[in-house]
Design a protein around this motif. Sequence first.
Motif, short mmCIF file in Angstrom:
data_model
loop_
_atom_site.label_atom_id
_atom_site.label_comp_id
_atom_site.label_asym_id
_atom_site.label_seq_id
_atom_site.Cartn_x
_atom_site.Cartn_y
_atom_site.Cartn_z
N GLY A 133 0.82 -1.21 0.00
CA GLY A 133 0.00 0.00 0.00
C GLY A 133 0.85 1.26 0.00
O GLY A 133 0.52 2.26 -0.64
N THR A 134 1.97 1.19 0.72
CA THR A 134 2.86 2.35 0.80
C THR A 134 3.37 2.72 -0.59
O THR A 134 3.36 3.91 -0.97
N LYS B 52 -5.29 -6.57 6.46
CA LYS B 52 -6.33 -5.79 5.75
C LYS B 52 -7.52 -6.68 5.37
O LYS B 52 -7.49 -7.89 5.59
N ASP C 16 -6.37 7.62 0.52
CA ASP C 16 -5.77 6.44 1.15
C ASP C 16 -6.94 5.56 1.59
O ASP C 16 -7.53 5.75 2.65
N GLU D 137 -7.64 1.05 4.21
CA GLU D 137 -8.42 0.42 5.28
C GLU D 137 -9.90 0.35 4.92
O GLU D 137 -10.72 0.02 5.77
N SER E 134 -4.23 -1.47 0.11
CA SER E 134 -3.18 -2.35 0.64
C SER E 134 -3.73 -3.75 0.81
O SER E 134 -4.89 -3.93 1.17
C1 LIG Z 1 -1.92 -0.45 5.93
C2 LIG Z 1 -1.92 1.00 5.64
C3 LIG Z 1 -1.09 1.56 4.66
C4 LIG Z 1 0.05 0.88 3.98
O1 LIG Z 1 -0.08 -0.37 3.55
P1 LIG Z 1 1.16 -1.36 3.43
O2 LIG Z 1 0.64 -2.38 2.47
O3 LIG Z 1 1.42 -1.91 4.79
O4 LIG Z 1 2.33 -0.61 2.89
C5 LIG Z 1 -1.24 2.91 4.35
N1 LIG Z 1 -2.14 3.67 5.00
C6 LIG Z 1 -2.92 3.18 5.97
C7 LIG Z 1 -3.89 4.09 6.63
C8 LIG Z 1 -2.82 1.83 6.35
O5 LIG Z 1 -3.59 1.37 7.33
#
Ligand SMILES: *Cc1c(COP(=O)(O)O)cnc(C)c1O
Length: 369
Positions: free
Chosen positions: A55-56, A181, A152, A155, A176
């Motif tokens: 997700g990042t 998740k 974003d 979640e 993500s």
């Molecule tokens: C989980 C999450 C991310 C990032 O996801 P990853 O796959 O762990 O890099 C970004 N923003 C929020 C709010 C998250 O909960």
Amino acid sequence: MIPLCIPEIRGNEWKYIKECLDTNWVSSVGSYVDKFEKDFADYLNCKFSVVTMNGTSSLELALRTLGIGEGDEVIVSSMTFISPVNTIRYVGAEPVFVDVCRDSFVMDVTKIEELITSKTKAIMPVHIYGHAVEMDLLKEIAKRYNLYVIEDATEALGSEYKGEKLGTIGDIGCFSFNGNKLITTGAGGMMVTNNEDYGHRAKYLSTQTKTVLENGAFYHEEIGFNYRMPNVLAAMGVAQLEMVPEFVEIKRRNAKFYNELFEKVKGIKPVIEREGTINCYWLYSILVEDEFGASRDQVIKVLKERGVQARPFFMPVHDMPPYKECRHGDMSITNEISLKGINLPSSVSITENEILTVFQAIKEISLKR
Ligand SMILES: *Cc1c(COP(=O)(O)O)cnc(C)c1O
């Protein structure tokens, strides 16, 4: 032990992954990569999607796709997992923190305007714990000041705002597939958009800006990145995605059950679902108010003794060392609820009895004092 949120793997995961292994299509090219992107876009009812490693990287890719970088400011929540804030710095831009709403824990859109300067280039609403940010007002502000909107929605897979899936309402949305998740590929992410230019540019940037010449040689016009997801994981993603409607239904039913139980407990504030929104309830959450008599951390401690894994809300990012000097508005709600909020066990596989165990443990604390 009742875990906070564990994966649910009972669909076609084995079958699809086995097919990748059997056919040797294990790396970053393959039919499941294409299928995951297509199926994901279809599920969200949007035009383009680009798979990423996590997700990042999808958030970073979104910022790079829009050309956000040095000298730019991006408005973001402080009560969030730190990832979106870090990506703003990865591209050389500066985060500016805005407060959240007390009832839904998401960005308070009415406090955005006072933070906008000539450097502001984007707003990054974080749909925390599955709750929807007030997107109509946010988009109106974005339009007035000519700002990009990057959602974003990591979640909030399956959540909706006024009939539209979260992640498809701004210019770009990010997801993500980390292990905790709604669905998981072990690690993975997806960037989605309805804008053709952004869709193509994101794919180009995430695949090392590779152009294959007539003789088969690779040519690179600018600096690219390798943010690709391997076919093996995309196969898992396709299988997991098939389960999303069922997972969302189960999570919503469990949240309703939690809410009915907690309504009768003085000092515990259950979550709400704002009108016009559908919450996937990724993590069910409560606030432990002062009148409860025990502190939030005491509640977490007792739950742990009972074998219940609970987690405090995210600590404000504007208080973390790398971001202490950043600009922000009034942070009173952020500061308050990050001390009062708890995420309770929310796995798809949680049983009604387990929910009752969690509830009873919390209720007993209130009776003891
Ligand atoms: C989980 C999450 C991310 C990032 O996801 P990853 O796959 O762990 O890099 C970004 N923003 C929020 C709010 C998250 O909960």
